[in-house]
Design a protein around this motif. Structure first.
Motif, PDB file in Angstrom:
ATOM      1  N   THR A   9       0.848  -1.187   0.000  1.00  0.00           N
ATOM      2  CA  THR A   9       0.000   0.000   0.000  1.00  0.00           C
ATOM      3  C   THR A   9       0.885   1.239   0.000  1.00  0.00           C
ATOM      4  O   THR A   9       2.036   1.167   0.431  1.00  0.00           O
ATOM      5  CB  THR A   9      -0.920  -0.045   1.253  1.00  0.00           C
ATOM      6  N   ILE A  49      -2.879  -6.064  -2.672  1.00  0.00           N
ATOM      7  CA  ILE A  49      -2.360  -4.738  -3.037  1.00  0.00           C
ATOM      8  C   ILE A  49      -3.508  -3.760  -2.836  1.00  0.00           C
ATOM      9  O   ILE A  49      -4.627  -4.011  -3.296  1.00  0.00           O
ATOM     10  CB  ILE A  49      -1.897  -4.710  -4.514  1.00  0.00           C
ATOM     11  N   PRO A  89      -4.141  -0.078  -3.741  1.00  0.00           N
ATOM     12  CA  PRO A  89      -3.866   1.250  -4.285  1.00  0.00           C
ATOM     13  C   PRO A  89      -4.929   2.240  -3.815  1.00  0.00           C
ATOM     14  O   PRO A  89      -6.063   1.849  -3.528  1.00  0.00           O
ATOM     15  CB  PRO A  89      -3.953   1.042  -5.804  1.00  0.00           C
ATOM     16  N   MET A 104      -4.156   1.976 -12.699  1.00  0.00           N
ATOM     17  CA  MET A 104      -4.724   0.646 -12.462  1.00  0.00           C
ATOM     18  C   MET A 104      -4.392  -0.365 -13.550  1.00  0.00           C
ATOM     19  O   MET A 104      -4.275  -1.552 -13.273  1.00  0.00           O
ATOM     20  CB  MET A 104      -6.241   0.753 -12.277  1.00  0.00           C
ATOM     21  N   ILE A 133      -1.117  -1.674 -12.537  1.00  0.00           N
ATOM     22  CA  ILE A 133      -1.217  -2.349 -11.238  1.00  0.00           C
ATOM     23  C   ILE A 133      -1.951  -3.686 -11.388  1.00  0.00           C
ATOM     24  O   ILE A 133      -1.510  -4.715 -10.860  1.00  0.00           O
ATOM     25  CB  ILE A 133      -1.918  -1.436 -10.205  1.00  0.00           C
ATOM     26  N   LEU A 134      -3.038  -3.687 -12.150  1.00  0.00           N
ATOM     27  CA  LEU A 134      -3.806  -4.922 -12.342  1.00  0.00           C
ATOM     28  C   LEU A 134      -2.994  -5.965 -13.117  1.00  0.00           C
ATOM     29  O   LEU A 134      -3.068  -7.161 -12.834  1.00  0.00           O
ATOM     30  CB  LEU A 134      -5.121  -4.626 -13.081  1.00  0.00           C
ATOM     31  N   ALA A 194      -0.543  -7.431 -10.669  1.00  0.00           N
ATOM     32  CA  ALA A 194      -1.277  -8.266  -9.709  1.00  0.00           C
ATOM     33  C   ALA A 194      -1.663  -9.600 -10.343  1.00  0.00           C
ATOM     34  O   ALA A 194      -1.545 -10.655  -9.716  1.00  0.00           O
ATOM     35  CB  ALA A 194      -2.521  -7.529  -9.215  1.00  0.00           C
ATOM     36  N   VAL A 198      -6.397  -7.292  -5.673  1.00  0.00           N
ATOM     37  CA  VAL A 198      -6.318  -5.830  -5.584  1.00  0.00           C
ATOM     38  C   VAL A 198      -7.581  -5.288  -4.923  1.00  0.00           C
ATOM     39  O   VAL A 198      -8.702  -5.594  -5.350  1.00  0.00           O
ATOM     40  CB  VAL A 198      -6.141  -5.193  -6.982  1.00  0.00           C
ATOM     41  N   GLU A 206      -9.241  -1.660  -4.063  1.00  0.00           N
ATOM     42  CA  GLU A 206      -9.077  -0.228  -4.325  1.00  0.00           C
ATOM     43  C   GLU A 206      -9.638   0.605  -3.180  1.00  0.00           C
ATOM     44  O   GLU A 206     -10.788   0.414  -2.781  1.00  0.00           O
ATOM     45  CB  GLU A 206      -9.836   0.179  -5.586  1.00  0.00           C
ATOM     46  N   GLY A 233     -10.608  -3.514  -9.458  1.00  0.00           N
ATOM     47  CA  GLY A 233      -9.942  -4.613  -8.758  1.00  0.00           C
ATOM     48  C   GLY A 233     -10.960  -5.634  -8.272  1.00  0.00           C
ATOM     49  O   GLY A 233     -12.137  -5.599  -8.649  1.00  0.00           O
TER      50      GLY A 233
END
Ligand SMILES: *Cc1c(COP(=O)(O)O)cnc(C)c1O
Length: 376
Positions: A82, A129, A131, A141, A144-145, A148, A155, A157, A181
């Motif tokens: 995070t 995770i 975010p 995202m 990030i996705l 992940a 994930v 959010e 997510g």
């Protein structure tokens, strides 16, 4: 001129008073204070607005984050990545559940999780995770996705500051933040973009099994009354708050547009000021400006705040101490936890009043206050 405030929920209420008062009176007369029809109605309306399959209301945004982590069934010591540069609620619930918060750096342009830092922080113990779409701007995202998914990590959010924000994927898909997510969490704290007249929160998911689990956890771990399958909690959205939120949800886009036009004004006003960096917006999202946050690059941020205060112009520092420097997380402050961008932003950021009720006179007064400081 109306006195300047960081948020002005009172004037906003004035515009919708009749409708809000009637909605509250209806609940009072029905006596359906707990899980009344307005709660189901609001969850359904919000699910439609967000184009998400399930909205599960709960008591506040912090609970939403806690319940989301509980729904993933993690083990003590599991790691949750995070940002350190966020409100304490994001990270507090991780430690509360005996999980390990792993703080990572944010991008200095958008104040959101840096995907490169994220990938570096992943270990065999990483299970989630979180975010944060800070200040109303989406975290990156798509990247990030992808990370992940590559590592098989969930994930969650933290969408408490970005309800209504649009995310544009490279393939042309457009979705609301909080629905990207496995689980999205939000808060209806009065000053949030969609604020109740008290506490409130919600979780979003497109996963039927997760939705059932979340519902169960938020309701004492039961799906059938008095049969408790898992350890849960008691986290509900009051019917009165749901009734008020129903009135305000219809105006959310209008409210976010009002915030955006105030931000546009500030952006133009401060564009030429060499010591200020105005908030940037990535091409992958819209910005719903929960906060309007400048960076003061000449080291005089605190002097600016004092100068403004002397003119009755409020400002705030969100947030003066990042997570990795909070006493409560002393146990997690390791040598490896060096976050120079976060530390720099902590020293530079200042947020100006932004809300739905700012008029031209107020905006001009704030503009003059800021510009006069840099002339002085
Ligand atoms: C407001 C907020 C929360 C918590 O919401 P509450 O309803 O106050 O519990 C969590 N995360 C972020 C980023 C927030 O801004």
């Amino acid at each position: 001129m109306r006195a300047l405030q960081m948020v002005d929920t009172k004037t906003q209420y004035g515009h919708i008073k009749d409708e809000v008062d009637q909605a509250v009176l209806d609940v009072m007369n029905s006596s359906a204070f707990i899980n009344g029809p307005a709660v189901r109605d609001f969850a359904a309306q919000l699910a439609t607005y967000l184009s998400v399959k399930h909205v599960i209301p709960c008591a506040n945004g912090t609970d939403a984050l806690q319940i989301a982590l509980m729904a993933l069934d993690l083990q003590p010591g599991d790691e949750v990545i995070t940002p350190s540069f966020t409100y304490i609620a994001t990270t507090e619930v991780i430690a509360l559940l005996r999980l390990k918060p792993v703080f990572v750096e944010v991008d200095p342009q958008f104040f959101c999780m840096d995907p490169v830092a994220l990938e570096k922080a992943i270990t065999k113990k990483t299970r989630a995770i979180v975010p944060v779409h800070l200040y109303g701007h989406a975290a990156p995202m798509q990247e990030i996705l992808a990370i992940a998914e590559r590592y098989g990590i969930a994930v969650i959010e933290d969408n408490a500051q970005a309800i209504g924000c649009d995310y544009f994927f490279d393939n042309g898909q457009k979705k609301k933040t909080g629905t990207l997510g496995a689980i999205g969490c939000t808060s209806f704290y009065p000053s949030k973009n969609l604020g109740a007249f008290g506490d409130g929160g919600a979780l979003f998911t497109n996963d039927d099994a997760l939705a059932a689990r979340i519902q169960m956890i938020a309701n004492h771990g039961q799906s059938k009354r008095y049969y408790h399958d898992v350890v849960g909690c008691n986290s509900r959205l009051d019917t009165i708050q749901a009734a008020i939120l129903n009135v305000k949800l219809k105006r959310l886009d209008q409210y976010n547009a009002a915030r955006q036009s105030a931000a546009d004004f500030y952006n133009r006003a401060f564009a030429e000021c060499a010591s200020l960096i105005t908030p940037q917006k990535a091409s992958y999202c819209s910005h719903v400006y929960h906060q309007y946050t400048l960076r003061v690059t000449n080291g005089r941020r605190d002097a600016l705040a004092e100068f403004l205060a002397a003119r009755s112009i409020p400002s705030m520092i969100y947030y003066p101490v990042p997570g990795h420097r909070q006493k409560m997380f002393a146990a997690f402050q390791t040598e490896a936890c060096s976050l120079p961008v976060t530390d720099l932003l902590t020293e530079q950021v200042i947020s100006l009043p932004i809300h739905t009720e700012l008029d031209q006179e107020q905006l001009s007064c704030i503009e003059a206050g800021v510009l006069d400081f840099f002339k002085s």
